[in-house]
Scaffold this motif. Sequence first.
Motif, PDB file in Angstrom:
ATOM      1  N   ARG A  35       0.736  -1.277   0.036  1.00  0.00           N
ATOM      2  CA  ARG A  35      -0.040   0.018  -0.126  1.00  0.00           C
ATOM      3  C   ARG A  35       0.825   1.231   0.117  1.00  0.00           C
ATOM      4  O   ARG A  35       1.683   1.462   0.920  1.00  0.00           O
ATOM      5  CB  ARG A  35      -0.723   0.096   1.341  1.00  0.00           C
ATOM      6  CG  ARG A  35      -2.001   1.042   1.269  1.00  0.00           C
ATOM      7  CD  ARG A  35      -2.986   0.493   2.425  1.00  0.00           C
ATOM      8  NE  ARG A  35      -4.198   1.319   2.403  1.00  0.00           N
ATOM      9  CZ  ARG A  35      -4.671   2.056   3.436  1.00  0.00           C
ATOM     10  NH1 ARG A  35      -3.869   2.288   4.638  1.00  0.00           N
ATOM     11  NH2 ARG A  35      -5.832   2.827   3.168  1.00  0.00           N
ATOM     12  N   VAL A  36       0.858   2.044  -1.013  1.00  0.00           N
ATOM     13  CA  VAL A  36       1.772   3.110  -1.315  1.00  0.00           C
ATOM     14  C   VAL A  36       1.139   4.301  -1.771  1.00  0.00           C
ATOM     15  O   VAL A  36       0.175   4.400  -2.440  1.00  0.00           O
ATOM     16  CB  VAL A  36       2.860   2.709  -2.502  1.00  0.00           C
ATOM     17  CG1 VAL A  36       3.846   3.830  -2.836  1.00  0.00           C
ATOM     18  CG2 VAL A  36       3.500   1.377  -2.050  1.00  0.00           C
ATOM     19  N   VAL A  37       1.760   5.377  -1.029  1.00  0.00           N
ATOM     20  CA  VAL A  37       1.254   6.764  -1.424  1.00  0.00           C
ATOM     21  C   VAL A  37       2.405   7.392  -2.635  1.00  0.00           C
ATOM     22  O   VAL A  37       3.334   7.400  -2.347  1.00  0.00           O
ATOM     23  CB  VAL A  37       1.043   7.789  -0.129  1.00  0.00           C
ATOM     24  CG1 VAL A  37       0.953   9.106  -0.602  1.00  0.00           C
ATOM     25  CG2 VAL A  37      -0.082   7.461   0.696  1.00  0.00           C
ATOM     26  N   MET A 130      -2.010   9.808  -5.274  1.00  0.00           N
ATOM     27  CA  MET A 130      -2.968   8.737  -5.236  1.00  0.00           C
ATOM     28  C   MET A 130      -2.417   7.571  -4.345  1.00  0.00           C
ATOM     29  O   MET A 130      -1.199   7.869  -3.775  1.00  0.00           O
ATOM     30  CB  MET A 130      -2.843   8.112  -6.678  1.00  0.00           C
ATOM     31  CG  MET A 130      -1.355   7.617  -7.136  1.00  0.00           C
ATOM     32  SD  MET A 130      -1.454   6.624  -8.748  1.00  0.00           S
ATOM     33  CE  MET A 130      -1.864   7.793  -9.900  1.00  0.00           C
ATOM     34  N   LEU A 131      -3.388   6.971  -3.902  1.00  0.00           N
ATOM     35  CA  LEU A 131      -3.186   5.713  -3.108  1.00  0.00           C
ATOM     36  C   LEU A 131      -3.406   4.504  -3.863  1.00  0.00           C
ATOM     37  O   LEU A 131      -4.074   4.407  -4.630  1.00  0.00           O
ATOM     38  CB  LEU A 131      -4.264   5.669  -1.867  1.00  0.00           C
ATOM     39  CG  LEU A 131      -4.052   4.255  -0.881  1.00  0.00           C
ATOM     40  CD1 LEU A 131      -2.692   4.574  -0.036  1.00  0.00           C
ATOM     41  CD2 LEU A 131      -5.245   4.348   0.136  1.00  0.00           C
ATOM     42  N   VAL A 136      -2.744  -0.960  -7.859  1.00  0.00           N
ATOM     43  CA  VAL A 136      -4.235  -0.634  -8.412  1.00  0.00           C
ATOM     44  C   VAL A 136      -4.522   0.524  -7.470  1.00  0.00           C
ATOM     45  O   VAL A 136      -4.465   0.788  -6.445  1.00  0.00           O
ATOM     46  CB  VAL A 136      -5.337  -1.545  -8.115  1.00  0.00           C
ATOM     47  CG1 VAL A 136      -6.533  -1.215  -8.478  1.00  0.00           C
ATOM     48  CG2 VAL A 136      -4.967  -2.945  -8.850  1.00  0.00           C
ATOM     49  N   VAL A 137      -5.056   1.674  -8.343  1.00  0.00           N
ATOM     50  CA  VAL A 137      -5.215   2.956  -7.950  1.00  0.00           C
ATOM     51  C   VAL A 137      -6.539   2.936  -6.892  1.00  0.00           C
ATOM     52  O   VAL A 137      -7.691   2.495  -7.825  1.00  0.00           O
ATOM     53  CB  VAL A 137      -5.387   4.010  -9.127  1.00  0.00           C
ATOM     54  CG1 VAL A 137      -5.892   5.519  -8.514  1.00  0.00           C
ATOM     55  CG2 VAL A 137      -4.169   4.183  -9.921  1.00  0.00           C
ATOM     56  N   LYS A 138      -6.403   3.339  -5.741  1.00  0.00           N
ATOM     57  CA  LYS A 138      -7.584   3.207  -4.999  1.00  0.00           C
ATOM     58  C   LYS A 138      -7.994   4.793  -4.581  1.00  0.00           C
ATOM     59  O   LYS A 138      -9.233   5.066  -4.274  1.00  0.00           O
ATOM     60  CB  LYS A 138      -7.177   2.387  -3.374  1.00  0.00           C
ATOM     61  CG  LYS A 138      -6.668   1.104  -3.623  1.00  0.00           C
ATOM     62  CD  LYS A 138      -7.882   0.398  -4.095  1.00  0.00           C
ATOM     63  CE  LYS A 138      -7.592  -1.022  -4.182  1.00  0.00           C
ATOM     64  NZ  LYS A 138      -8.919  -1.831  -4.683  1.00  0.00           N
ATOM     65  N   SER A 139      -7.075   5.687  -4.806  1.00  0.00           N
ATOM     66  CA  SER A 139      -7.744   7.257  -4.869  1.00  0.00           C
ATOM     67  C   SER A 139      -6.839   7.935  -5.506  1.00  0.00           C
ATOM     68  O   SER A 139      -5.791   7.502  -5.723  1.00  0.00           O
ATOM     69  CB  SER A 139      -7.736   7.390  -3.236  1.00  0.00           C
ATOM     70  OG  SER A 139      -6.446   7.861  -2.720  1.00  0.00           O
TER      71      SER A 139
END
Length: 161
Positions: A35-37, A130-131, A136-139
């Motif tokens: 999980r990466v910003v 993006m998160l 996969v882009v979550k935000s």
Amino acid sequence: MTIAIGDKLPTATFKEKTADGPVEITTEQLFKGKRVVLFAVPGAFTPTCSLNHLPGYLENRDTILSRGVDDIAVVAVNDWHVMGAWAQSSGGMGKIHFLADWDAGFTKALGLDTDLSAGGLGVRSRRYSMLVEDGVVKSLNIEESPGQATVSGAATMLGQL
């Protein structure tokens, strides 16, 4: 076409300066199973990027990581020398990844490139954050103006975590 929430990130290879010199880092290495910003700036050392955008992520790094984020990265259409110097001068070296998208390949694949030639910068990235979870882009938060860093800033991202 611009990347959207639910899309998988395109495959890319960045360069990053480390204490041991430049290394290549792929999107798979950075995002697979994590999980990466990720946030992007039009250019290292530019005023909004250096004074408003990057500092928020550095100041809130520990809080962001405490919310289940594995890593934070900034990407810009600059070479790895410039990104490394920016990491060093900002105090961000070793705290977040400073990724050089030297040929704008990743930025163009996202559909987030912009021509800032009128300001003497050439093709650059739009400002966004993006998160990303397991690639996969979550935000996704895209600024309308490159001179603003509110929609894509750390405070917005913290509210989404």
